[in-house]
Scaffold this motif. Structure first.
Motif, PDB file in Angstrom:
ATOM      1  N   THR A   2     -45.585 -17.038 -48.242  1.00 37.83           N
ATOM      2  CA  THR A   2     -46.800 -16.253 -48.179  1.00 37.83           C
ATOM      3  C   THR A   2     -47.753 -16.703 -47.080  1.00 37.83           C
ATOM      4  O   THR A   2     -48.644 -15.955 -46.732  1.00 37.83           O
ATOM      5  N   HIS A   3     -47.580 -17.879 -46.550  1.00 40.21           N
ATOM      6  CA  HIS A   3     -48.517 -18.370 -45.547  1.00 40.21           C
ATOM      7  C   HIS A   3     -48.173 -17.790 -44.170  1.00 40.21           C
ATOM      8  O   HIS A   3     -47.021 -17.798 -43.756  1.00 40.21           O
ATOM      9  N   ASP A  41     -44.438 -24.773 -51.902  1.00 37.53           N
ATOM     10  CA  ASP A  41     -45.474 -23.785 -52.190  1.00 37.53           C
ATOM     11  C   ASP A  41     -46.687 -24.047 -51.309  1.00 37.53           C
ATOM     12  O   ASP A  41     -47.431 -24.998 -51.542  1.00 37.53           O
ATOM     13  N   PRO A  42     -46.899 -23.224 -50.277  1.00 34.00           N
ATOM     14  CA  PRO A  42     -48.011 -23.480 -49.355  1.00 34.00           C
ATOM     15  C   PRO A  42     -49.392 -23.320 -49.994  1.00 34.00           C
ATOM     16  O   PRO A  42     -50.372 -23.814 -49.458  1.00 34.00           O
ATOM     17  N   LYS A  43     -49.455 -22.658 -51.140  1.00 37.38           N
ATOM     18  CA  LYS A  43     -50.742 -22.528 -51.828  1.00 37.38           C
ATOM     19  C   LYS A  43     -51.127 -23.845 -52.504  1.00 37.38           C
ATOM     20  O   LYS A  43     -52.298 -24.189 -52.572  1.00 37.38           O
ATOM     21  N   ARG A  44     -50.136 -24.572 -52.987  1.00 36.45           N
ATOM     22  CA  ARG A  44     -50.406 -25.849 -53.652  1.00 36.45           C
ATOM     23  C   ARG A  44     -50.333 -27.024 -52.690  1.00 36.45           C
ATOM     24  O   ARG A  44     -50.903 -28.069 -52.941  1.00 36.45           O
ATOM     25  N   ASN A  45     -49.585 -26.875 -51.602  1.00 33.82           N
ATOM     26  CA  ASN A  45     -49.379 -27.988 -50.683  1.00 33.82           C
ATOM     27  C   ASN A  45     -49.823 -27.563 -49.286  1.00 33.82           C
ATOM     28  O   ASN A  45     -49.096 -26.866 -48.577  1.00 33.82           O
ATOM     29  N   LEU A  46     -50.981 -28.019 -48.899  1.00 37.01           N
ATOM     30  CA  LEU A  46     -51.541 -27.618 -47.602  1.00 37.01           C
ATOM     31  C   LEU A  46     -50.750 -28.177 -46.424  1.00 37.01           C
ATOM     32  O   LEU A  46     -50.857 -27.662 -45.316  1.00 37.01           O
ATOM     33  N   SER A  48     -47.682 -27.850 -45.904  1.00 40.71           N
ATOM     34  CA  SER A  48     -46.633 -26.895 -45.511  1.00 40.71           C
ATOM     35  C   SER A  48     -47.009 -26.162 -44.233  1.00 40.71           C
ATOM     36  O   SER A  48     -46.182 -26.004 -43.328  1.00 40.71           O
ATOM     37  N   THR A  73     -37.613 -19.681 -51.424  1.00 42.28           N
ATOM     38  CA  THR A  73     -37.829 -20.266 -52.750  1.00 42.28           C
ATOM     39  C   THR A  73     -36.641 -20.090 -53.687  1.00 42.28           C
ATOM     40  O   THR A  73     -36.460 -20.894 -54.603  1.00 42.28           O
TER      41      THR A  73
END
Length: 127
Positions: A2-3, A41-46, A48, A73
Motif C-alpha cells: 500500500t505504500h 507491513d509498511p503501516k506498522r513498520n516505517l 519499509s 503478503t
C-alpha cells in the motif's frame, strides 16, 4: 503493498511483484543473483519505506550485479520462515535458486555495502 514508495518499485522500475510460490521459484531460479525485498507491513513498520528508497540506490551502486523483486503478503510469511530472515523489511539474496544471504531491517549505507559485498562473494551452496 500500500505504500507509494513500495509501489514505485514495481510501477516505475518494473520490478516483478512475486505473490505466489511459482513466481517466486521462477524468479529465484533464473541464472544470476537476485534480491527479494520483503517489505512487511509498511503501516506498522516505517522502515519499509526507507528500504524501498535505499534498494534502488544499492542496485545502482553494485552496477547490475543483481536484479530485484518485491515479495507480496501472500507468500511473505512462508518465505521468511523458509529462509530464517524473520524481521522485516528485509533483503533476501538468491543465486541460481539458492539463498545466499539476508539482511533484515534497515541498515546504514556502509553496512549495506559491506554485507552485500560479503553476500555476493558467497558460493552457491552444494546440493
Amino acid at each position: 503493498m500500500t505504500h507509494p514508495l513500495i509501489t514505485r518499485l514495481t510501477d516505475e522500475f518494473s520490478w516483478p511483484f512475486l505473490n505466489d510460490k511459482s513466481s517466486l521459484i521462477e524468479f529465484t531460479e533464473r541464472a544470476g543473483t537476485h534480491v527479494l525485498f520483503v517489505p512487511g507491513d509498511p503501516k506498522r513498520n516505517l522502515e519499509s519505506a526507507d528500504v524501498a528508497v535505499i534498494l534502488p540506490e544499492l542496485k545502482m551502486a553494485f552496477q547490475g550485479k543483481f536484479d530485484c523483486a518485491v515479495v507480496g503478503t501472500d507468500i511473505e510469511t512462508d518465505l521468511r520462515q523458509e529462509t530464517g530472515v524473520l524481521k522485516t523489511p528485509s533483503l533476501i539474496f538468491y543465486r541460481d535458486g539458492h539463498m545466499i544471504g539476508g539482511i533484515p531491517k534497515v541498515r546504514d549505507w556502509d553496512e549495506y555495502m559491506a554485507r552485500i559485498t560479503q553476500i555476493l562473494a558467497q558460493p552457491v551452496p552444494a546440493e
